[in-house]
Design a protein around this motif. Structure first.
Motif, mmCIF file in Angstrom:
data_model
loop_
_atom_site.group_PDB
_atom_site.id
_atom_site.type_symbol
_atom_site.label_atom_id
_atom_site.label_comp_id
_atom_site.label_asym_id
_atom_site.label_seq_id
_atom_site.Cartn_x
_atom_site.Cartn_y
_atom_site.Cartn_z
ATOM 1 N N THR A 8 33.099 40.953 28.709
ATOM 2 C CA THR A 8 34.415 40.490 29.137
ATOM 3 C C THR A 8 34.282 39.856 30.507
ATOM 4 O O THR A 8 33.666 40.420 31.407
ATOM 5 N N PHE A 9 34.855 38.687 30.641
ATOM 6 C CA PHE A 9 34.932 37.994 31.919
ATOM 7 C C PHE A 9 36.343 38.241 32.421
ATOM 8 O O PHE A 9 37.307 37.743 31.843
ATOM 9 N N ALA A 10 36.473 39.065 33.443
ATOM 10 C CA ALA A 10 37.799 39.465 33.924
ATOM 11 C C ALA A 10 38.037 38.965 35.334
ATOM 12 O O ALA A 10 37.294 39.293 36.249
ATOM 13 N N VAL A 11 39.043 38.140 35.479
ATOM 14 C CA VAL A 11 39.510 37.655 36.770
ATOM 15 C C VAL A 11 41.020 37.835 36.732
ATOM 16 O O VAL A 11 41.708 37.129 36.010
ATOM 17 N N LYS A 12 41.515 38.819 37.476
ATOM 18 C CA LYS A 12 42.935 39.160 37.414
ATOM 19 C C LYS A 12 43.795 37.925 37.552
ATOM 20 O O LYS A 12 43.534 37.120 38.431
ATOM 21 N N GLY A 77 41.703 27.386 37.518
ATOM 22 C CA GLY A 77 41.523 28.692 38.138
ATOM 23 C C GLY A 77 40.212 29.348 37.771
ATOM 24 O O GLY A 77 39.633 30.102 38.546
ATOM 25 N N LEU A 78 39.710 29.042 36.581
ATOM 26 C CA LEU A 78 38.516 29.704 36.065
ATOM 27 C C LEU A 78 37.222 29.114 36.616
ATOM 28 O O LEU A 78 36.258 29.839 36.851
ATOM 29 N N GLU A 79 37.196 27.810 36.829
ATOM 30 C CA GLU A 79 35.954 27.143 37.219
ATOM 31 C C GLU A 79 35.282 27.755 38.453
ATOM 32 O O GLU A 79 34.079 28.047 38.416
ATOM 33 N N PRO A 80 35.997 27.996 39.553
ATOM 34 C CA PRO A 80 35.329 28.599 40.712
ATOM 35 C C PRO A 80 34.815 30.014 40.418
ATOM 36 O O PRO A 80 33.778 30.430 40.923
ATOM 37 N N MET A 81 35.541 30.740 39.570
ATOM 38 C CA MET A 81 35.122 32.103 39.238
ATOM 39 C C MET A 81 33.887 32.098 38.346
ATOM 40 O O MET A 81 33.016 32.954 38.472
ATOM 41 N N VAL A 82 33.778 31.127 37.453
ATOM 42 C CA VAL A 82 32.584 31.005 36.613
ATOM 43 C C VAL A 82 31.376 30.718 37.496
ATOM 44 O O VAL A 82 30.316 31.330 37.343
ATOM 45 N N ALA A 83 31.528 29.807 38.435
ATOM 46 C CA ALA A 83 30.431 29.482 39.347
ATOM 47 C C ALA A 83 29.996 30.707 40.139
ATOM 48 O O ALA A 83 28.796 30.973 40.296
ATOM 49 N N LEU A 84 30.949 31.487 40.618
ATOM 50 C CA LEU A 84 30.638 32.706 41.360
ATOM 51 C C LEU A 84 29.915 33.717 40.475
ATOM 52 O O LEU A 84 28.936 34.348 40.896
ATOM 53 N N THR A 85 30.369 33.861 39.241
ATOM 54 C CA THR A 85 29.739 34.799 38.310
ATOM 55 C C THR A 85 28.306 34.383 37.999
ATOM 56 O O THR A 85 27.405 35.230 37.941
ATOM 57 N N ILE A 86 28.063 33.107 37.813
ATOM 58 C CA ILE A 86 26.698 32.631 37.553
ATOM 59 C C ILE A 86 25.812 32.903 38.757
ATOM 60 O O ILE A 86 24.673 33.355 38.612
ATOM 61 N N GLU A 90 22.571 35.220 38.638
ATOM 62 C CA GLU A 90 21.276 34.697 39.100
ATOM 63 C C GLU A 90 20.667 35.615 40.149
ATOM 64 O O GLU A 90 19.482 35.918 40.116
ATOM 65 N N ALA A 91 21.467 36.101 41.071
ATOM 66 C CA ALA A 91 20.966 36.997 42.121
ATOM 67 C C ALA A 91 20.472 38.310 41.523
ATOM 68 O O ALA A 91 19.423 38.829 41.925
ATOM 69 N N ALA A 92 21.207 38.854 40.554
ATOM 70 C CA ALA A 92 20.790 40.106 39.904
ATOM 71 C C ALA A 92 19.498 39.898 39.124
ATOM 72 O O ALA A 92 18.581 40.730 39.181
ATOM 73 N N LEU A 93 19.398 38.781 38.402
ATOM 74 C CA LEU A 93 18.181 38.473 37.649
ATOM 75 C C LEU A 93 17.000 38.289 38.594
ATOM 76 O O LEU A 93 15.907 38.813 38.368
#
Length: 105
Positions: A8-12, A77-86, A90-93
């Motif tokens: 789930t991709f959750a952004v309130k 609204g979603l585009e900046p959050m998708v970039a942040l999630t990627i 990437e940092a976790a990987l």
């Protein structure tokens, strides 16, 4: 290949659920996913040598939103959050790969 994950991709206040399947994998070169249910998306994570001790990670992520005005508003609204999630993924990987190779030496 073939592994299936629920996520789930959750952004309130938005919550987009998806079932993704691993559709591509090459040792030290590629991980790819594609949605099979829910929020339509796909991604590929390619690894390429960038010198003797460096690796370049090339990420392609795409997604489909509903059409019409609602989709446009959601997209803005979603585009900046998708970039942040990627970037977070990437940092976790990167951390996991670096820890693996640090202990392998």
């Amino acid at each position: 290949m073939g592994a299936v994950f629920e996520g789930t991709f959750a952004v309130k206040p938005i919550s987009l659920s998806s079932t993704i399947e691993a559709t591509g994998w090459e040792q030290s070169a590629l991980i790819a996913f594609e949605s099979v249910r829910g929020f339509r998306n796909s991604s590929s994570w390619r690894f390429a040598a960038d010198g003797p001790e460096r690796t370049r990670l090339i990420v392609h992520f795409s997604y489909e939103l509903p059409g019409g005005l609602a989709g446009k508003v959601l997209g803005r609204g979603l585009e900046p959050m998708v970039a942040l999630t990627i970037r977070h993924s990437e940092a976790a990987l990167r951390k996991q790969v670096e820890e693996h190779y640090a202990t392998a030496r």
